[in-house]
Design a protein around this motif. Structure first.
Motif, PDB file in Angstrom:
ATOM      1  N   ASP A 155       0.805  -1.227   0.000  1.00 44.16           N
ATOM      2  CA  ASP A 155       0.000   0.000   0.000  1.00 44.16           C
ATOM      3  C   ASP A 155       0.837   1.276   0.000  1.00 44.16           C
ATOM      4  O   ASP A 155       0.343   2.340  -0.337  1.00 44.16           O
ATOM      5  N   ASP A 156       2.093   1.181   0.400  1.00 46.29           N
ATOM      6  CA  ASP A 156       2.935   2.372   0.516  1.00 46.29           C
ATOM      7  C   ASP A 156       3.611   2.773  -0.795  1.00 46.29           C
ATOM      8  O   ASP A 156       4.155   3.861  -0.900  1.00 46.29           O
ATOM      9  N   TYR A 157       3.610   1.893  -1.785  1.00 47.57           N
ATOM     10  CA  TYR A 157       4.314   2.181  -3.039  1.00 47.57           C
ATOM     11  C   TYR A 157       3.275   2.338  -4.142  1.00 47.57           C
ATOM     12  O   TYR A 157       2.843   1.371  -4.763  1.00 47.57           O
ATOM     13  N   SER A 158       2.840   3.597  -4.365  1.00 50.66           N
ATOM     14  CA  SER A 158       1.716   3.828  -5.260  1.00 50.66           C
ATOM     15  C   SER A 158       2.016   4.897  -6.308  1.00 50.66           C
ATOM     16  O   SER A 158       2.882   5.758  -6.116  1.00 50.66           O
ATOM     17  N   PHE A 159       1.250   4.823  -7.401  1.00 52.37           N
ATOM     18  CA  PHE A 159       1.419   5.740  -8.529  1.00 52.37           C
ATOM     19  C   PHE A 159       0.038   6.122  -9.055  1.00 52.37           C
ATOM     20  O   PHE A 159      -0.819   5.261  -9.231  1.00 52.37           O
ATOM     21  N   LYS A 160      -0.142   7.389  -9.330  1.00 50.87           N
ATOM     22  CA  LYS A 160      -1.321   7.846 -10.063  1.00 50.87           C
ATOM     23  C   LYS A 160      -0.803   8.089 -11.474  1.00 50.87           C
ATOM     24  O   LYS A 160      -0.219   9.122 -11.773  1.00 50.87           O
ATOM     25  N   LEU A 161      -0.955   7.089 -12.338  1.00 50.24           N
ATOM     26  CA  LEU A 161      -0.391   7.176 -13.683  1.00 50.24           C
ATOM     27  C   LEU A 161      -0.918   8.388 -14.429  1.00 50.24           C
ATOM     28  O   LEU A 161      -2.122   8.594 -14.532  1.00 50.24           O
ATOM     29  N   LYS A 162       0.008   9.170 -14.947  1.00 48.58           N
ATOM     30  CA  LYS A 162      -0.329  10.329 -15.767  1.00 48.58           C
ATOM     31  C   LYS A 162      -0.091   9.963 -17.229  1.00 48.58           C
ATOM     32  O   LYS A 162       0.618   9.002 -17.536  1.00 48.58           O
ATOM     33  N   ALA A 163      -0.650  10.751 -18.120  1.00 51.58           N
ATOM     34  CA  ALA A 163      -0.440  10.515 -19.544  1.00 51.58           C
ATOM     35  C   ALA A 163       1.054  10.535 -19.853  1.00 51.58           C
ATOM     36  O   ALA A 163       1.778  11.430 -19.409  1.00 51.58           O
ATOM     37  N   ASN A 164       1.518   9.518 -20.562  1.00 47.56           N
ATOM     38  CA  ASN A 164       2.905   9.385 -21.012  1.00 47.56           C
ATOM     39  C   ASN A 164       3.883   9.062 -19.888  1.00 47.56           C
ATOM     40  O   ASN A 164       5.086   9.259 -20.022  1.00 47.56           O
ATOM     41  N   GLU A 165       3.387   8.566 -18.790  1.00 40.60           N
ATOM     42  CA  GLU A 165       4.230   8.066 -17.702  1.00 40.60           C
ATOM     43  C   GLU A 165       4.144   6.545 -17.729  1.00 40.60           C
ATOM     44  O   GLU A 165       3.057   5.989 -17.839  1.00 40.60           O
ATOM     45  N   LEU A 166       5.297   5.881 -17.653  1.00 44.30           N
ATOM     46  CA  LEU A 166       5.340   4.430 -17.748  1.00 44.30           C
ATOM     47  C   LEU A 166       5.990   3.852 -16.495  1.00 44.30           C
ATOM     48  O   LEU A 166       7.030   4.338 -16.062  1.00 44.30           O
ATOM     49  N   ILE A 167       5.359   2.834 -15.927  1.00 43.21           N
ATOM     50  CA  ILE A 167       5.885   2.115 -14.770  1.00 43.21           C
ATOM     51  C   ILE A 167       6.274   0.720 -15.252  1.00 43.21           C
ATOM     52  O   ILE A 167       5.501   0.063 -15.958  1.00 43.21           O
ATOM     53  N   CYS A 168       7.467   0.263 -14.881  1.00 42.70           N
ATOM     54  CA  CYS A 168       7.975  -1.037 -15.312  1.00 42.70           C
ATOM     55  C   CYS A 168       8.459  -1.816 -14.090  1.00 42.70           C
ATOM     56  O   CYS A 168       9.140  -1.251 -13.222  1.00 42.70           O
TER      57      CYS A 168
END
Length: 195
Positions: A155-168
């Motif tokens: 729960d502590d490692y989170s992302f609100k993905l924005k346009a053109n942001e990539l998480i791998c």
């Protein structure tokens, strides 16, 4: 080689401005104008009618493969551009972490999580016997939503993905992740896997 202070979060990478804004626009204009089906889940999470339980995953999807492209020139261009993006990110990722492997195959899905249905996906991992995925990549395609937070590992490692942001991150069981319910708007995200 001596590894210092390495933890699982070291394997979760964020890439801003991952691709051309024109590719994002083209995906949104072409892919999200096409019919989508209910997103699937591998395993036993189906309801009594054989459909995916909306308690597990509530999203729409369109998979892009050689078979689903058909005669669409626009979809072929998207497929080719996304394939190049996957190769680029994979190369950068393995170089940053000093890994040694190359994918033989790539798969891609385009997902729509709608606030009207509280679109979400419970904790899960992406690799399984029939699809031994190595890397998971999630590309944000829009910003006009709230909720829909991607959490990786905990729960502590989170992302609100924005346009053109990539998480791998790796697709294996050590990297569970979830998408929290979308509260307003529609969350659009492309998911790519290397195999």
């Amino acid at each position: 080689m001596k590894i210092k202070h390495l933890n699982l979060t070291s394997y979760v990478k964020k890439y801003d401005n991952a691709c051309s804004p024109l590719l994002i626009k083209t995906i949104n204009d072409i892919i999200y104008d096409a019919p989508m089906q209910d997103a699937e889940v591998i395993g036993d999470e189906n309801d009594k009618d054989g459909l995916v339980s909306k308690k597990t995953r509530n999203a729409k999807q369109l998979s892009l493969t050689d078979k689903t492209i058909g005669t669409s020139v626009a979809k072929r261009i998207i497929y080719n551009d996304v394939s190049r993006l996957i190769k680029k990110i994979e190369s950068q990722y393995i170089q940053e972490l000093g890994l040694a492997y190359n994918a033989k195959e790539y798969t891609m899905e385009f997902l729509r999580y709608d606030s009207k249905t509280k679109g979400h996906f419970v904790w899960h991992s992406d690799a399984y016997a029939d699809a031994p995925r190595q890397l998971t990549m999630l590309l944000g395609l829009n910003d006009a939503y709230t909720g829909g937070t991607l959490k990786v590992l905990n729960d502590d490692y989170s992302f609100k993905l924005k346009a053109n942001e990539l998480i791998c991150f790796p697709s294996n069981f050590m990297f569970p992740h979830t998408v929290e319910p979308v509260e307003t708007g529609v969350r659009k995200v492309a998911v790519f896997w290397t195999l």
